[in-house]
Scaffold this motif. Structure first.
Motif, PDB file in Angstrom:
ATOM      1  N   LEU A   1       0.828  -1.207   0.000  1.00 21.53           N
ATOM      2  CA  LEU A   1       0.000   0.000   0.000  1.00 21.53           C
ATOM      3  C   LEU A   1       0.864   1.259   0.000  1.00 21.53           C
ATOM      4  O   LEU A   1       0.564   2.232  -0.686  1.00 21.53           O
TER       5      LEU A   1
ATOM      6  N   ILE B   1       2.257   1.594  -3.607  1.00 17.42           N
ATOM      7  CA  ILE B   1       1.350   2.055  -4.660  1.00 17.42           C
ATOM      8  C   ILE B   1       0.932   3.498  -4.405  1.00 17.42           C
ATOM      9  O   ILE B   1       0.536   4.200  -5.315  1.00 17.42           O
ATOM     10  N   GLY B   2       1.080   3.957  -3.164  1.00 15.06           N
ATOM     11  CA  GLY B   2       0.843   5.377  -2.877  1.00 15.06           C
ATOM     12  C   GLY B   2       2.154   6.148  -2.825  1.00 15.06           C
ATOM     13  O   GLY B   2       2.260   7.135  -2.100  1.00 15.06           O
ATOM     14  N   TRP B   3       3.151   5.714  -3.601  1.00 15.52           N
ATOM     15  CA  TRP B   3       4.500   6.314  -3.557  1.00 15.52           C
ATOM     16  C   TRP B   3       4.462   7.811  -3.798  1.00 15.52           C
ATOM     17  O   TRP B   3       5.270   8.564  -3.277  1.00 15.52           O
ATOM     18  N   TRP B   4       3.503   8.252  -4.607  1.00 17.66           N
ATOM     19  CA  TRP B   4       3.455   9.654  -4.994  1.00 17.66           C
ATOM     20  C   TRP B   4       3.321  10.561  -3.772  1.00 17.66           C
ATOM     21  O   TRP B   4       3.773  11.697  -3.763  1.00 17.66           O
TER      22      TRP B   4
ATOM     23  N   ARG C   1       9.239   5.125  -9.476  1.00  9.53           N
ATOM     24  CA  ARG C   1       8.104   4.836 -10.346  1.00  9.53           C
ATOM     25  C   ARG C   1       8.026   3.337 -10.657  1.00  9.53           C
ATOM     26  O   ARG C   1       6.965   2.731 -10.578  1.00  9.53           O
TER      27      ARG C   1
ATOM     28  N   SER D   1       7.366   1.193  -7.591  1.00 11.35           N
ATOM     29  CA  SER D   1       6.026   1.298  -7.025  1.00 11.35           C
ATOM     30  C   SER D   1       5.158   0.088  -7.372  1.00 11.35           C
ATOM     31  O   SER D   1       4.258  -0.252  -6.629  1.00 11.35           O
ATOM     32  N   TRP D   2       5.433  -0.524  -8.508  1.00 12.09           N
ATOM     33  CA  TRP D   2       4.672  -1.752  -8.793  1.00 12.09           C
ATOM     34  C   TRP D   2       5.557  -2.989  -8.722  1.00 12.09           C
ATOM     35  O   TRP D   2       5.110  -4.071  -8.365  1.00 12.09           O
TER      36      TRP D   2
ATOM     37  N   PRO E   1       5.928  -4.398  -4.960  1.00 14.37           N
ATOM     38  CA  PRO E   1       4.761  -5.194  -4.562  1.00 14.37           C
ATOM     39  C   PRO E   1       4.666  -6.515  -5.329  1.00 14.37           C
ATOM     40  O   PRO E   1       4.299  -7.543  -4.756  1.00 14.37           O
ATOM     41  N   ALA E   2       5.047  -6.478  -6.621  1.00 14.69           N
ATOM     42  CA  ALA E   2       4.999  -7.717  -7.393  1.00 14.69           C
ATOM     43  C   ALA E   2       5.991  -8.729  -6.838  1.00 14.69           C
ATOM     44  O   ALA E   2       5.691  -9.930  -6.743  1.00 14.69           O
TER      45      ALA E   2
ATOM     46  N   MET F   1       7.017  -8.972  -3.747  1.00 18.46           N
ATOM     47  CA  MET F   1       6.491  -9.517  -2.488  1.00 18.46           C
ATOM     48  C   MET F   1       5.362 -10.504  -2.762  1.00 18.46           C
ATOM     49  O   MET F   1       5.220 -11.512  -2.070  1.00 18.46           O
ATOM     50  N   LEU F   2       4.556 -10.196  -3.777  1.00 19.66           N
ATOM     51  CA  LEU F   2       3.468 -11.115  -4.150  1.00 19.66           C
ATOM     52  C   LEU F   2       4.057 -12.460  -4.572  1.00 19.66           C
ATOM     53  O   LEU F   2       3.589 -13.514  -4.149  1.00 19.66           O
TER      54      LEU F   2
END
Lengths: 78, 924
Positions: free
Chosen positions: B80, B83-86, B281, B284-285, B288-289, B291-292
């Motif tokens: 979370l 994905i809210g890196w901004w 940037r 940011s995805w 998480p990928a 870790m998934l």
């Protein structure tokens, strides 16, 4: 979408992720059912996770790159 | 081949050697090429995945076996945040780049007025909080070695006879040596360690592939996902049934989210080692990928382990013991290396990050205090001191981890130990968020908040972990200190309904935040705090708009000495030469500009932290304090100016609108004024004509004595006629102006307008005969009851009919009078067959004194007030008088009046009494 709307969308997306992973929303998926042998809550968490990753990838491409904007404004400042 | 402890240790050492090689090559690579592959966003992402330690590799499986899905929160929290890196990470990275932040302690100390006490506090607390985390890694590595050693008869090899603690000590010592060799080879300018990052990235790949390999093996051995889950369900292993989504779920997710920001090593890799903001940037995805991917096989491994392994096996070690039990020794070795990777990468980075904090915030300030002499030295002194301080702190950190391990070794699970550390570092979160978003957060409040949070954490989370080894702690846990039951660590103030972890998280963060906010509200900021707060917020908002915190004078020599002490001769020399080149002066006669001093401070901060750099430079730069005040004022003024200009903009928009309205009103006024002038001049003109005649004739009568009776009588009658005309003109003017001002009051009552029309026609009959005009009564309405004054209406009608007769220039003049009822209106039309009113005069025909060319030509020329008066009268009867547009022959005037029964009963005379102009306005 405008720059401001994109940023608002990114914020909403993040907050949506937070809400979707916390009770009470997550409790909706806590019932006794299995998909391919896997409990539905487990499927929910992992599918949501994947959606978050995909969404984050989209946002990483479309969110504005304001480095140039930044340099521009800096140049104008005395 | 049988796996033995000796063999895996040898493999581990070889693996470490490989890592060392990678780090060495990585450093050389970046030195030579300024970037390249090692600065790609994917290497950056892989280095962030140092977050996945042996807690993930081994502990997650254990957690999944014990509490089901809870392990995912540890990765969902960071997901979370990324994905809210901004909103948070981007600001952190930008600020840290701009301010050359070297650690989380540096960040907080820098934001809160370059406060040394805060830096020291954060450093000490971080070292304490991380100890359990280090212990977790030692425990995992030790357990994994033991698992391999215990798997076969000769497995122990040379560690035969070593107990757990001895083994852990050996591991800790090895790690310390490795980390020192790895991380303290040099003091880098920006504290970036490209070599280490390269090694960490390699380890990230190794641990991911190892875990996926084990996962695939489990899926294969267990006969597919469905089989594994079904068999587990048949054996009554229903992780589904555990109380998953409760307070603990929320607490661990919050902790994990804060840990990805607050853990010193995460801050190091995500923020300090970041060489390009755009890498965030990708991360940011991608992170998480990652870790998934790490989490995908955790549940199957746990369930398969629970169903196939003997009762009482440690679920934390399933990743390793499942391949071992299946005789897959190659896979087991790979799994061991994967676990070892995850532990080493964490220990290396964590101790590097902590050692930077210790040396920058504790050792260097102490050194600065005790070495008051500014002896030039060789420039290597400070660097050597810093390196040694870092080496010592690495030893200290590992020793603390080892001590924690040996004191709490009876606790079996890995994850709870890690969560204690998470809860500890989470105490920095309120201060960090305040640093990023709240201008008014003050240093005192931040120190107090962090302190309170830590005390509560220490009491309710850290202390209870010793309960198994210390009877005294167990006693406190049971009854509270000195019998104060409301202070029981896991039921503070009697709150005993929460899970112990959620309890500790709630109280520590709640009190921490409360103290921070209330404290900031009641304390005030120092000048430097003010400046730094402004810089932090401005960086996030507009990029770097920073003022220079240190302005004042210093000699180039003094500055060079300071720079040489910290940076070493070569770098200091390069820095000064660059400045000399830019300013175009000989480098011995550089006049240090504020910008240069500021750049120097940032360079120094890259080596020794912001607070120490500031202290060092303040020693040689004079006038710093005054300029600080100045800068603070500037920052304030700028802020005020911005607010002011926004207010001005709003006010000026209002002004513009008002000015426009004024302009319109002014235009109307000018028009009215012009009309008044025209009216006056017309009145004078009209009065003048009869007056001139009267004067001329009376002069003749006075001067000519011999006038005969007839002539003088003719003159007198002319004078009489002219004065009558004059009187009637004045009457009309008076009448009109009275009408316009609403002073003429008459009583409107229902009358039959048809009768009035007949009467008017009779009056005009004589005139018609005189002019030989045929007066024709066209189609007529029989009865028309309107609300009006009969005399006034008659006046209007006579005026219309007589005009039609007088100005009719046709050969056979004819005037037609028609009337009809159209709906609720009574309409009278007076039409003639003359030449009509020319197009260009139609618009002005109702103007005062306007007679038209025809009118002027005839002998009946009136004052030109008849039509305006008639129009006023009809208007006051709520009707209209108009010239019918486009008639084929002659002119046609039409008066329209509302029928009496259709009139609104209200506002009878009120409205009528108002002047015409006013009525126009009200209806507009």
């Amino acid at each position: 979408m405008t720059r401001r709307k994109l940023i608002a969308a990114a914020l909403f997306f993040t907050l949506f992720g937070v809400i979707a992973l916390l009770p009470p929303l997550v409790l909706l998926f806590r019932f006794d059912a299995r998909i391919g042998g896997v409990p539905v809550e487990t499927v929910y968490v992992f599918v949501l996770w994947a959606i978050l990753v995909i969404g984050a990838r989209w946002f990483s491409r479309v969110l504005p790159d304001d480095d140039q904007l930044l340099r521009h404004t800096q140049d104008r400042e005395p | 081949m049988t796996l033995t402890a000796d063999f895996v240790i040898a493999t581990a050492v070889a693996y470490v050697g490989l890592l060392f090689l990678v780090a060495f090559l990585g450093d050389r690579h970046t030195r030579n090429r300024q970037g390249g592959f090692l600065r790609s966003p994917f290497v950056y992402t892989l280095s962030i995945s140092v977050y996945c330690t042996s807690w993930t590799f081994y502990g997650a499986v254990g957690t999944a076996a014990r509490t089901g899905l809870e392990f995912t929160t540890i990765y969902l929290g960071p997901t979370l945040v990324f994905i809210g890196w901004w909103f948070i990470l981007r600001r952190l990275v930008r600020i840290s780049h701009d301010q050359r932040i070297t650690s989380i302690a540096d960040l907080l100390s820098s934001r809160f007025g370059k406060s040394s006490p805060l830096g020291v506090l954060v450093t000490i607390l971080a070292v304490i909080a991380i100890a359990p985390y280090i212990a977790l890694q030692l425990k995992a590595v030790t357990s994994s070695i033991q698992a391999i050693a215990g798997s076969s008869e000769y497995g122990h090899g040379s560690i035969e006879g070593w107990d757990e603690v001895g083994l852990a000590f050996g591991v800790a010592a090895g790690m310390a040596l490795f980390t020192i060799l790895f991380g303290t080879r040099n003091v880098d300018a920006k504290e970036q360690h490209h070599g280490v990052v390269a090694a960490i990235a390699l380890e990230a790949v190794v641990k991911l592939t190892a875990l996926i390999a084990v996962g695939v093996f489990v899926l294969y051995a267990g006969g597919g996902l469905e089989n594994i889950f079904t068999r587990a369900a048949e054996q009554g292993l229903n992780i589904h049934a555990t109380e998953t989504f409760g307070d603990r779920w929320i607490a661990t997710m919050l902790l994990a989210a804060s840990a990805i920001i607050c853990l010193p090593r995460q801050f190091q890799v995500t923020v300090v080692e970041n060489s390009d903001e755009s890498h965030l940037r990708t991360a940011s995805w991608a992170f998480p990928a990652y870790m998934l991917a790490m989490s995908l096989f955790i549940v199957p491994i746990a369930l398969y382990g629970l169903t196939t392994m003997p009762e009482g096996s440690n679920p934390d070690m399933f990743t390793l013991t499942l391949p071992l039990a299946a005789g897959q020794e190659g896979l087991a070795l790979f799994a061991f290396i994967g676990g070892f990777s995850s532990a080493t990468s964490m220990i290396i980075l964590e101790s590097i990050a902590l050692s930077i904090m210790v040396s920058n915030h504790i050792v260097v300030p102490v050194m600065l205090r005790f070495s008051a002499d500014d002896s030039p030295g060789d420039g290597l002194g400070v660097r050597r001191l810093i390196l040694n301080a870092r080496r010592l702190s690495i030893l200290l950190i590992l020793f603390l981890g080892f001590s924690y391990f040996s004191l709490t070794r009876t606790s079996d699970a890995l994850a709870p130990i890690g969560l204690i550390s998470f809860a500890g570092v989470a105490q920095f979160l309120p201060a960090i968020l305040a640093a990023l978003f709240w201008r008014d957060a003050s240093t005192k409040a931040a120190v107090a908040g962090v302190t309170i949070g830590f005390i509560v954490w220490f009491w309710s989370s850290f202390l209870p972990s010793f309960a198994s080894s210390s009877p005294m702690v167990a006693e406190i846990m049971q009854n509270g200190p000195a019998g104060l039951t409301w202070l029981r660590p896991q039921a503070l103030f009697g709150l005993d309904r929460l899970d112990p972890l959620a309890h500790a998280v709630f109280w520590s963060l709640f009190l921490n935040t409360t103290v921070l906010i209330v404290g900031s509200l009641i304390t005030s900021q120092s000048a430097l705090e003010h400046v730094q707060a402004a810089i932090f917020l401005n960086v996030a908002r507009h990029g770097s708009g920073e003022p220079n915190p240190l302005r004042g004078s210093a000699t180039a020599d003094d500055l060079f000495l300071v720079a040489r002490r910290v940076l070493g001769h070569q770098r200091a020399f390069d820095l000064f030469r660059e400045e000399a080149r830019q300013t175009g002066t000989a480098w011995t006669s550089i006049e240090p500009s504020p910008n240069f001093i500021h750049r120097l401070e940032r360079e120094l901060a890259g080596s020794i932290g912001a607070a120490s750099a500031h202290v060092m430079l303040s020693k040689v730069v004079s006038g710093g304090v005054i300029s600080l005040e100045e800068v603070m004022q500037m920052a304030d003024e700028t802020q005020q100016a911005i607010e002011h200009s926004q207010a001005l903009e709003r006010a000026s928009a209002q002004l513009r609108a008002t000015a426009e309205k004024l302009e319109v009103a002014n235009r109307q006024l000018r028009l009215v004024d012009q009309q008044k002038d025209e009216f006056l001049s017309q009145v004078s003109h009209e009065v003048r004509t009869p007056m001139t005649a009267i004067r001329a004739f009376s002069e003749i009568l006075l001067s000519e004595d011999e006038l005969d009776q007839a002539a003088s009588r003719k003159f007198i009658s002319t004078i009489h006629k002219e004065s009558l005309r004059l009187t009637s003109l004045l009457d009309e003017i008076l009448d009109l102006s009275a009408l316009e001002r609403g002073e003429r009051v008459w009583e409107s009552r229902p009358i039959n307008a048809e009768e009035t029309l007949d009467q008017a026609m009779r009056v005009c009959d004589a005139l018609a005969r005189q002019n030989r005009t045929r007066m024709v009564s066209g189609p007529r309405a029989s009865v028309a009851i309107v609300s009006a004054d009969a005399d006034r209406l008659s006046q209007v009608l006579i005026n219309l009919i007589s005009n039609a007769i007088k100005y009719n220039d046709a050969e056979n003049p004819e005037v037609v009078i028609r009337s009809r009822i159209d709906g609720e209106q009574y309409i009278i039309e007076v039409a003639d067959n003359g030449s009509g009113i020319p197009e260009e005069e139609r618009g002005r025909i109702f103007d005062k004194f306007y007679r038209g060319r025809n009118g002027e030509a005839t002998s009946y020329a009136g004052a030109g007030l008849g039509l305006p008066i008639s129009q006023q009268i009809i208007a006051r009867m709520r009707g209209t008088l108009e010239l019918v547009p486009k008639t084929t022959v002659g002119a046609c005037f039409r008066a329209t009046l509302p029928l009496a029964e259709h009139e609104k009963p209200s506002e009878p005379e009120e409205e009528a009494r108002k002047p015409a102009s006013e009525r126009l306005r009200t209806s507009a």
